[in-house]
Enzyme design. Sequence first.
Site, short mmCIF file in Angstrom:
data_model
loop_
_atom_site.label_atom_id
_atom_site.label_comp_id
_atom_site.label_asym_id
_atom_site.label_seq_id
_atom_site.Cartn_x
_atom_site.Cartn_y
_atom_site.Cartn_z
N SER A 10 -17.51 -72.20 14.25
CA SER A 10 -16.88 -72.61 13.01
C SER A 10 -17.87 -72.73 11.87
O SER A 10 -17.47 -72.99 10.73
CB SER A 10 -16.16 -73.95 13.20
N HIS A 46 -12.94 -66.85 14.48
CA HIS A 46 -12.78 -68.30 14.36
C HIS A 46 -11.29 -68.64 14.40
O HIS A 46 -10.57 -68.51 13.41
CB HIS A 46 -13.42 -68.80 13.07
N GLU A 84 -9.89 -66.48 11.29
CA GLU A 84 -10.94 -66.22 10.31
C GLU A 84 -11.98 -65.29 10.95
O GLU A 84 -12.69 -65.68 11.87
CB GLU A 84 -11.59 -67.53 9.88
N ASN A 100 -13.91 -73.94 6.52
CA ASN A 100 -14.69 -75.16 6.69
C ASN A 100 -15.54 -75.48 5.47
O ASN A 100 -15.88 -76.65 5.23
CB ASN A 100 -15.56 -75.08 7.94
#
Length: 283
Positions: A120, A141, A153, A191
């Site tokens: 991540s 991800h 992702e 993130n």
Amino acid sequence: MKEINSIGIVGAGQMGSGIAQVAAVSGYQVRLYDAFEGVAGKAVTRIGSTLEKLVSKGKMEQSACDAAVRAITVVNSLEEIAQSDLVVEAAVEKVELKKELFRQLDQLSPADTILASNTSSISLTEIASATRRPDKVIGMHFFNPAPVMKLLEVVKGYSTSQETIDVIMAIGEKMNKVTILAQDKAGFIVNRVLDPMLNEAIFLLEEGVGTAEDIDNGMKFGCNHPMGPLALTDLIGLDVLLAVMEVLYRETADSKYRPAPLLKKMVRAGKLGKKTGEGFFKY
């Protein structure tokens, strides 16, 4: 473009087992491995129970459930995992561990095997540097819980080839995911935006600006978020959030990414959220 029929997954924890379920339901043959004995077998049992519940609710045919469970094979070594067309690593967020796994997988896998990481936040370029095939190393991800969350992702490392990107994008489409492509920058897209908000909510709690309930209700009913930031942190895992914030802080040297001291303290105390029964809330 390389055809993917089999997917090997390294790590059978919450994320790895979720990815295994998604892959199996999508028609792939899945090999599941975990370094801790018995973990992968228990994960397959959980997946079976989860799919049976979908059948009982009329959301899945029994035949599809049975086929998905049959598609998952528990294996006991990286050598067996490495024979897959695509290997997805879902281990803990520690860069040296991931690099060592990729080094071993690179040595064990056929030359055309694609190696992906569910990281991540950790640099795919750095992970790929442990291999002789950086063009075939990419980020996949998934978001927790992987069978429910629609996003995948995809992260492009410095040397990731367009062919590898195209293959992974096609897999995401077959898995019925919405795919986005991110460059290899700390935190990627989601993130980079989300985790500083979660961290700021922890600062608010630490400073006594509001209670955990009031902070979460403020974001739920003031910003129409489906879940408050502290409850979401509990779901993700406080240790996971801390790992991402430390990467952001280290990579950018920007003080806005400094992890909240309360977050560090709670991780040290073993209060990691739902998986330990207590985080900002009790479960």
